[in-house]
Design a protein around this motif. Structure first.
Motif, PDB file in Angstrom:
ATOM      1  N   HIS A  79       1.212  -1.205  -0.238  1.00  0.00           N
ATOM      2  CA  HIS A  79       0.188  -0.342  -0.219  1.00  0.00           C
ATOM      3  C   HIS A  79       0.738   1.150   0.206  1.00  0.00           C
ATOM      4  O   HIS A  79       1.414   1.092   0.800  1.00  0.00           O
ATOM      5  N   GLU A  80       0.585   2.005  -1.210  1.00  0.00           N
ATOM      6  CA  GLU A  80       1.104   3.328  -0.631  1.00  0.00           C
ATOM      7  C   GLU A  80       0.742   3.853   0.456  1.00  0.00           C
ATOM      8  O   GLU A  80      -0.460   4.110   0.877  1.00  0.00           O
ATOM      9  N   GLY A  81       1.764   5.081   1.392  1.00  0.00           N
ATOM     10  CA  GLY A  81       1.243   6.105   1.833  1.00  0.00           C
ATOM     11  C   GLY A  81       1.922   5.423   3.920  1.00  0.00           C
ATOM     12  O   GLY A  81       1.429   6.553   4.615  1.00  0.00           O
ATOM     13  N   TRP A 139      10.726  15.672  16.860  1.00  0.00           N
ATOM     14  CA  TRP A 139       9.672  15.720  16.225  1.00  0.00           C
ATOM     15  C   TRP A 139       9.540  17.080  15.925  1.00  0.00           C
ATOM     16  O   TRP A 139       8.839  17.313  14.864  1.00  0.00           O
ATOM     17  N   GLU A 140      10.411  17.906  16.461  1.00  0.00           N
ATOM     18  CA  GLU A 140      10.656  19.680  16.351  1.00  0.00           C
ATOM     19  C   GLU A 140      11.242  19.325  14.715  1.00  0.00           C
ATOM     20  O   GLU A 140      11.409  20.135  13.532  1.00  0.00           O
ATOM     21  N   GLU A 141      12.208  18.425  14.485  1.00  0.00           N
ATOM     22  CA  GLU A 141      12.893  18.502  13.066  1.00  0.00           C
ATOM     23  C   GLU A 141      12.587  18.334  12.101  1.00  0.00           C
ATOM     24  O   GLU A 141      12.018  18.868  11.430  1.00  0.00           O
ATOM     25  N   GLY A 142      11.415  16.824  12.133  1.00  0.00           N
ATOM     26  CA  GLY A 142      10.932  16.172  11.419  1.00  0.00           C
ATOM     27  C   GLY A 142       9.339  17.285  11.137  1.00  0.00           C
ATOM     28  O   GLY A 142       8.971  17.979   9.889  1.00  0.00           O
ATOM     29  N   LEU A 143       8.911  18.806  12.058  1.00  0.00           N
ATOM     30  CA  LEU A 143       8.474  19.325  12.087  1.00  0.00           C
ATOM     31  C   LEU A 143       8.195  20.885  11.094  1.00  0.00           C
ATOM     32  O   LEU A 143       7.742  21.098  10.128  1.00  0.00           O
ATOM     33  N   SER A 144       9.833  20.950  11.242  1.00  0.00           N
ATOM     34  CA  SER A 144      10.596  21.986  11.005  1.00  0.00           C
ATOM     35  C   SER A 144      11.067  21.647   9.545  1.00  0.00           C
ATOM     36  O   SER A 144      10.941  22.026   8.551  1.00  0.00           O
ATOM     37  N   ARG A 145      11.143  20.556   9.174  1.00  0.00           N
ATOM     38  CA  ARG A 145      12.038  20.044   7.635  1.00  0.00           C
ATOM     39  C   ARG A 145      10.874  19.921   7.104  1.00  0.00           C
ATOM     40  O   ARG A 145      11.501  20.304   5.480  1.00  0.00           O
ATOM     41  N   PRO A 149       1.767  18.908   9.205  1.00  0.00           N
ATOM     42  CA  PRO A 149       1.066  18.874  10.319  1.00  0.00           C
ATOM     43  C   PRO A 149       1.805  17.854  10.822  1.00  0.00           C
ATOM     44  O   PRO A 149       1.798  17.254  12.359  1.00  0.00           O
ATOM     45  N   TYR A 150       1.917  16.304  10.119  1.00  0.00           N
ATOM     46  CA  TYR A 150       2.315  15.217  11.118  1.00  0.00           C
ATOM     47  C   TYR A 150       3.543  15.758  10.544  1.00  0.00           C
ATOM     48  O   TYR A 150       4.756  16.516  10.040  1.00  0.00           O
ATOM     49  N   LEU A 151       4.290  14.530  11.226  1.00  0.00           N
ATOM     50  CA  LEU A 151       5.674  14.466  11.364  1.00  0.00           C
ATOM     51  C   LEU A 151       6.481  14.412  10.593  1.00  0.00           C
ATOM     52  O   LEU A 151       7.638  15.440  10.421  1.00  0.00           O
ATOM     53  N   ALA A 152       6.518  13.564   9.168  1.00  0.00           N
ATOM     54  CA  ALA A 152       6.844  13.772   7.815  1.00  0.00           C
ATOM     55  C   ALA A 152       6.156  14.519   7.006  1.00  0.00           C
ATOM     56  O   ALA A 152       7.097  14.197   5.645  1.00  0.00           O
ATOM     57  N   GLY A 153       5.349  15.728   7.003  1.00  0.00           N
ATOM     58  CA  GLY A 153       5.271  16.665   6.185  1.00  0.00           C
ATOM     59  C   GLY A 153       3.152  16.577   6.259  1.00  0.00           C
ATOM     60  O   GLY A 153       2.644  16.126   7.554  1.00  0.00           O
ATOM     61  N   PRO A 154       2.744  16.614   5.035  1.00  0.00           N
ATOM     62  CA  PRO A 154       1.348  16.988   5.428  1.00  0.00           C
ATOM     63  C   PRO A 154       0.400  15.629   4.949  1.00  0.00           C
ATOM     64  O   PRO A 154      -0.839  16.079   5.633  1.00  0.00           O
ATOM     65  N   GLU A 155       1.498  14.665   4.666  1.00  0.00           N
ATOM     66  CA  GLU A 155       0.602  13.141   5.199  1.00  0.00           C
ATOM     67  C   GLU A 155       0.408  12.395   6.556  1.00  0.00           C
ATOM     68  O   GLU A 155       2.048  13.131   6.353  1.00  0.00           O
ATOM     69  N   PHE A 156      -0.562  11.905   6.779  1.00  0.00           N
ATOM     70  CA  PHE A 156       0.001  11.089   7.571  1.00  0.00           C
ATOM     71  C   PHE A 156       0.642  10.323   7.394  1.00  0.00           C
ATOM     72  O   PHE A 156       0.700   9.502   6.400  1.00  0.00           O
ATOM     73  N   SER A 157       1.703   9.089   8.620  1.00  0.00           N
ATOM     74  CA  SER A 157       2.620   7.669   7.824  1.00  0.00           C
ATOM     75  C   SER A 157       2.501   7.201   9.143  1.00  0.00           C
ATOM     76  O   SER A 157       2.650   7.226  10.466  1.00  0.00           O
ATOM     77  N   ALA A 158       3.624   6.333   8.499  1.00  0.00           N
ATOM     78  CA  ALA A 158       3.854   5.135   9.980  1.00  0.00           C
ATOM     79  C   ALA A 158       4.744   6.054  11.260  1.00  0.00           C
ATOM     80  O   ALA A 158       4.655   5.416  12.122  1.00  0.00           O
ATOM     81  N   ALA A 159       5.306   6.439  10.643  1.00  0.00           N
ATOM     82  CA  ALA A 159       6.135   7.854  11.858  1.00  0.00           C
ATOM     83  C   ALA A 159       4.926   8.061  13.081  1.00  0.00           C
ATOM     84  O   ALA A 159       5.249   8.174  13.601  1.00  0.00           O
ATOM     85  N   ASP A 160       4.220   8.727  12.672  1.00  0.00           N
ATOM     86  CA  ASP A 160       3.318   9.137  13.119  1.00  0.00           C
ATOM     87  C   ASP A 160       2.373   7.735  13.663  1.00  0.00           C
ATOM     88  O   ASP A 160       1.835   8.616  15.709  1.00  0.00           O
ATOM     89  N   ALA A 161       2.314   7.032  13.497  1.00  0.00           N
ATOM     90  CA  ALA A 161       1.754   5.892  14.000  1.00  0.00           C
ATOM     91  C   ALA A 161       2.268   5.025  14.672  1.00  0.00           C
ATOM     92  O   ALA A 161       2.221   5.445  16.070  1.00  0.00           O
ATOM     93  N   PHE A 162       3.824   5.318  14.561  1.00  0.00           N
ATOM     94  CA  PHE A 162       4.751   4.609  15.770  1.00  0.00           C
ATOM     95  C   PHE A 162       4.770   5.769  17.312  1.00  0.00           C
ATOM     96  O   PHE A 162       4.846   4.571  17.827  1.00  0.00           O
ATOM     97  N   PHE A 163       4.516   7.302  17.377  1.00  0.00           N
ATOM     98  CA  PHE A 163       4.808   8.236  18.124  1.00  0.00           C
ATOM     99  C   PHE A 163       3.487   8.534  18.091  1.00  0.00           C
ATOM    100  O   PHE A 163       3.346   9.266  19.628  1.00  0.00           O
ATOM    101  N   ALA A 164       2.620   7.590  17.907  1.00  0.00           N
ATOM    102  CA  ALA A 164       0.900   7.852  18.430  1.00  0.00           C
ATOM    103  C   ALA A 164       0.452   7.533  20.196  1.00  0.00           C
ATOM    104  O   ALA A 164       0.262   8.457  20.646  1.00  0.00           O
TER     105      ALA A 164
END
Length: 227
Positions: A79-81, A139-145, A149-164
């Protein structure tokens, strides 16, 4: 795709939350199979469906896929995303999720996950302070780079799931994560997180060892669970 995902208690099981949230966030259909923790060790009972005697477990086309990272990698092949499309964001997200999967032992031990309570924590150990500082930095690095609003950009990804699960810990223990509190607020408001929390608050049973771990973390100042 005929997925079945086996998870445990919503209040306690941070490992279960990760693939459950990932699949919900990606809009994947699956059978949600619930196997609650009923005693300090559920190993023998869980061995009936999990080779490790642990959850989460994904069942698909005769395969048993276990461990939250194993499930994530399996889904990413189909799956993509799961990971961001942008190469830089994807590389960062994969490293961040792996770091969470293998690290932050003090955070896990000193701030056990419990969705339905609020705790005044005991004085933080140096190890916990280091873990929280690293979480904030990451987290601040991901949001800044990548712009949020998600950790790795505009779309939800596994990074958000792992830190939820950490987002719940931030709220439960009042941890200071600086500017990345914006991500905590955003992920806690995600419809799937709201669904998970609602189920957690309705759970009526308590597992003794998990409750003892909670009391060891500090003073419970609010309990929003149903019983």
């Amino acid at each position: 795709m005929d997925y079945a995902l086996i998870t445990a208690n919503r209040n306690y099981s941070s490992w279960s939350l990760r693939p459950w949230l990932l699949m919900k966030g990606l809009g994947l259909e699956f059978e949600d199979r619930f196997e609650p923790f009923t005693k300090p060790s559920n190993y023998e009972e869980f061995r009936a469906f999990s080779p490790t005697g642990q959850v989460p477990v994904l069942l698909h086309e005769g395969r048993t896929i276990y461990d939250s990272m194993g499930i994530t990698l399996y889904l990413a092949d189909r799956h993509e995303g799961v990971w961001p499309k942008d190469a830089d964001a994807r590389g960062w997200a994969q490293c961040a999720a792996s770091e969470m999967h293998s690290g932050f032992a003090a955070l896990r031990n000193d701030c056990t996950m419990n969705v339905g309570v609020r705790v005044k924590p005991k004085p933080m150990s140096d190890a916990l302070k280091a873990n929280v500082a690293r979480i904030r930095e990451l987290w601040e690095e991901g949001l800044s780079r990548f712009g949020g609003p998600y950790l790795a950009g505009p779309e939800f990804s596994a990074a958000d799931a792992f830190f939820a699960p950490v987002a719940y810990r931030v709220r439960t223990y009042g941890l200071d994560v600086g500017k990345s509190q914006a991500w905590v607020d955003h992920i806690l408001a995600h419809p799937a997180m709201q669904e998970w929390e609602a189920a957690a608050l309705k759970e009526e049973w308590r597992e003794i060892s998990h409750e003892e771990e909670l009391r060891a973390c500090g003073e419970i100042i609010a309990d929003y669970r149903s019983a």
